[in-house]
Motif scaffolding. Sequence first.
Motif, PDB file in Angstrom:
ATOM      1  N   ARG A   2     -13.736  -6.459   4.281  1.00 26.43           N
ATOM      2  CA  ARG A   2     -12.997  -6.984   3.123  1.00 26.43           C
ATOM      3  C   ARG A   2     -11.607  -6.360   3.065  1.00 26.43           C
ATOM      4  N   GLU A   3     -11.523  -5.040   3.264  1.00 27.79           N
ATOM      5  CA  GLU A   3     -10.225  -4.356   3.198  1.00 27.79           C
ATOM      6  C   GLU A   3      -9.265  -4.894   4.255  1.00 27.79           C
ATOM      7  N   ARG A   4      -9.760  -5.089   5.466  1.00 23.93           N
ATOM      8  CA  ARG A   4      -8.891  -5.605   6.527  1.00 23.93           C
ATOM      9  C   ARG A   4      -8.433  -7.029   6.214  1.00 23.93           C
ATOM     10  N   ALA A   5      -9.339  -7.843   5.682  1.00 24.97           N
ATOM     11  CA  ALA A   5      -8.971  -9.216   5.323  1.00 24.97           C
ATOM     12  C   ALA A   5      -7.888  -9.208   4.245  1.00 24.97           C
ATOM     13  N   LEU A   6      -8.058  -8.391   3.212  1.00 31.53           N
ATOM     14  CA  LEU A   6      -7.073  -8.334   2.134  1.00 31.53           C
ATOM     15  C   LEU A   6      -5.730  -7.822   2.639  1.00 31.53           C
ATOM     16  N   ARG A   7      -5.761  -6.791   3.461  1.00 32.15           N
ATOM     17  CA  ARG A   7      -4.520  -6.230   4.010  1.00 32.15           C
ATOM     18  C   ARG A   7      -3.810  -7.272   4.892  1.00 32.15           C
ATOM     19  N   SER A   8      -4.570  -7.995   5.698  1.00 31.32           N
ATOM     20  CA  SER A   8      -3.981  -9.005   6.578  1.00 31.32           C
ATOM     21  C   SER A   8      -3.317 -10.126   5.784  1.00 31.32           C
ATOM     22  N   ILE A   9      -4.001 -10.623   4.755  1.00 30.17           N
ATOM     23  CA  ILE A   9      -3.426 -11.695   3.938  1.00 30.17           C
ATOM     24  C   ILE A   9      -2.227 -11.161   3.157  1.00 30.17           C
ATOM     25  N   ALA A  10      -2.273  -9.911   2.720  1.00 35.20           N
ATOM     26  CA  ALA A  10      -1.122  -9.320   2.025  1.00 35.20           C
ATOM     27  C   ALA A  10       0.096  -9.272   2.948  1.00 35.20           C
ATOM     28  N   VAL A  34      -2.743 -16.721  11.380  1.00 35.61           N
ATOM     29  CA  VAL A  34      -2.709 -15.307  11.007  1.00 35.61           C
ATOM     30  C   VAL A  34      -3.134 -14.505  12.235  1.00 35.61           C
ATOM     31  N   LEU A  35      -2.208 -13.709  12.741  1.00 35.58           N
ATOM     32  CA  LEU A  35      -2.506 -12.848  13.883  1.00 35.58           C
ATOM     33  C   LEU A  35      -2.878 -11.474  13.366  1.00 35.58           C
ATOM     34  N   LEU A  36      -4.070 -11.004  13.710  1.00 36.36           N
ATOM     35  CA  LEU A  36      -4.528  -9.698  13.244  1.00 36.36           C
ATOM     36  C   LEU A  36      -3.913  -8.588  14.087  1.00 36.36           C
ATOM     37  N   THR A  37      -3.474  -7.530  13.411  1.00 31.52           N
ATOM     38  CA  THR A  37      -2.919  -6.350  14.073  1.00 31.52           C
ATOM     39  C   THR A  37      -3.620  -5.122  13.509  1.00 31.52           C
ATOM     40  N   ASP A  38      -3.366  -3.976  14.116  1.00 30.79           N
ATOM     41  CA  ASP A  38      -3.950  -2.737  13.590  1.00 30.79           C
ATOM     42  C   ASP A  38      -3.453  -2.451  12.174  1.00 30.79           C
ATOM     43  N   ALA A  39      -2.212  -2.833  11.886  1.00 32.32           N
ATOM     44  CA  ALA A  39      -1.620  -2.568  10.572  1.00 32.32           C
ATOM     45  C   ALA A  39      -1.953  -3.637   9.539  1.00 32.32           C
ATOM     46  N   GLY A  40      -2.460  -4.775   9.950  1.00 37.35           N
ATOM     47  CA  GLY A  40      -2.764  -5.860   9.009  1.00 37.35           C
ATOM     48  C   GLY A  40      -2.727  -7.201   9.687  1.00 37.35           C
ATOM     49  N   ALA A 150       4.670 -15.545  -3.385  1.00 35.58           N
ATOM     50  CA  ALA A 150       3.973 -14.951  -2.237  1.00 35.58           C
ATOM     51  C   ALA A 150       4.064 -13.428  -2.316  1.00 35.58           C
ATOM     52  N   GLY A 151       5.224 -12.918  -2.719  1.00 39.99           N
ATOM     53  CA  GLY A 151       5.392 -11.472  -2.870  1.00 39.99           C
ATOM     54  C   GLY A 151       4.501 -10.900  -3.958  1.00 39.99           C
ATOM     55  N   GLY A 152       4.366 -11.640  -5.065  1.00 36.82           N
ATOM     56  CA  GLY A 152       3.477 -11.204  -6.139  1.00 36.82           C
ATOM     57  C   GLY A 152       2.030 -11.181  -5.685  1.00 36.82           C
ATOM     58  N   LEU A 153       1.637 -12.169  -4.885  1.00 38.48           N
ATOM     59  CA  LEU A 153       0.290 -12.193  -4.318  1.00 38.48           C
ATOM     60  C   LEU A 153       0.080 -10.983  -3.419  1.00 38.48           C
ATOM     61  N   ALA A 154       1.057 -10.688  -2.569  1.00 44.09           N
ATOM     62  CA  ALA A 154       0.952  -9.524  -1.679  1.00 44.09           C
ATOM     63  C   ALA A 154       0.765  -8.248  -2.496  1.00 44.09           C
ATOM     64  N   ASP A 155       1.554  -8.076  -3.558  1.00 48.03           N
ATOM     65  CA  ASP A 155       1.437  -6.879  -4.397  1.00 48.03           C
ATOM     66  C   ASP A 155       0.041  -6.752  -4.990  1.00 48.03           C
ATOM     67  N   ALA A 159      -2.755  -3.818  -4.155  1.00 45.80           N
ATOM     68  CA  ALA A 159      -3.343  -3.028  -5.227  1.00 45.80           C
ATOM     69  C   ALA A 159      -4.869  -3.004  -5.118  1.00 45.80           C
ATOM     70  N   LEU A 160      -5.469  -4.089  -4.650  1.00 46.40           N
ATOM     71  CA  LEU A 160      -6.922  -4.138  -4.477  1.00 46.40           C
ATOM     72  C   LEU A 160      -7.388  -3.303  -3.288  1.00 46.40           C
ATOM     73  N   VAL A 161      -6.519  -3.134  -2.301  1.00 41.46           N
ATOM     74  CA  VAL A 161      -6.882  -2.377  -1.101  1.00 41.46           C
ATOM     75  C   VAL A 161      -6.806  -0.880  -1.363  1.00 41.46           C
ATOM     76  N   LEU A 162      -5.858  -0.469  -2.179  1.00 42.64           N
ATOM     77  CA  LEU A 162      -5.649   0.965  -2.421  1.00 42.64           C
ATOM     78  C   LEU A 162      -6.698   1.582  -3.290  1.00 42.64           C
TER      79      LEU A 162
END
Length: 162
Positions: A2-10, A34-40, A150-155, A159-162
Amino acid sequence: SRERALRSIACVATAAQALHEEGIVHRDIRPGNVLLTDAGGKLSDLGLSQVLTPGATVTGMGDIGSVEFTDPALLQGETPTPAGDVWSLGATLHWAVTGAGLYGELPVHDPLLTLRKVYSTPPSVHADLAPELSELVHACIGDAAKRPTAGGLADRLYALVL
């Protein structure tokens, strides 16, 4: 996870926001782009992007599998906007965390039936989705005037990942 999915979409939402700030809509945000990377994640395939310039025209649609991730307003001929990309981000988020589309199983073997189902079926958020994610997906696919950027969605995702 779940965390990786949220970080990737963010990360993808952050990229979409950067495009929007430059006057560009992506028009084809979906899991396959969406290309997955180690960072998101990274947003790929700008082939259907459109510059928001008066008089510019829509040049095409992605493959039929893209339809379930496309804002229904765009499918009905409305002008592409950043809000349409946010709808696509919400649909992609839903798929990333549930493994299911907003329209259930689609008959992708038959493009006409796929379009018919998308036109005739309201999008449905998975009932078992965590409340904070359900609210976020609903915000993304709801009234275009009330959608987050889109930026608000990312924020909100960060926040859900942290």
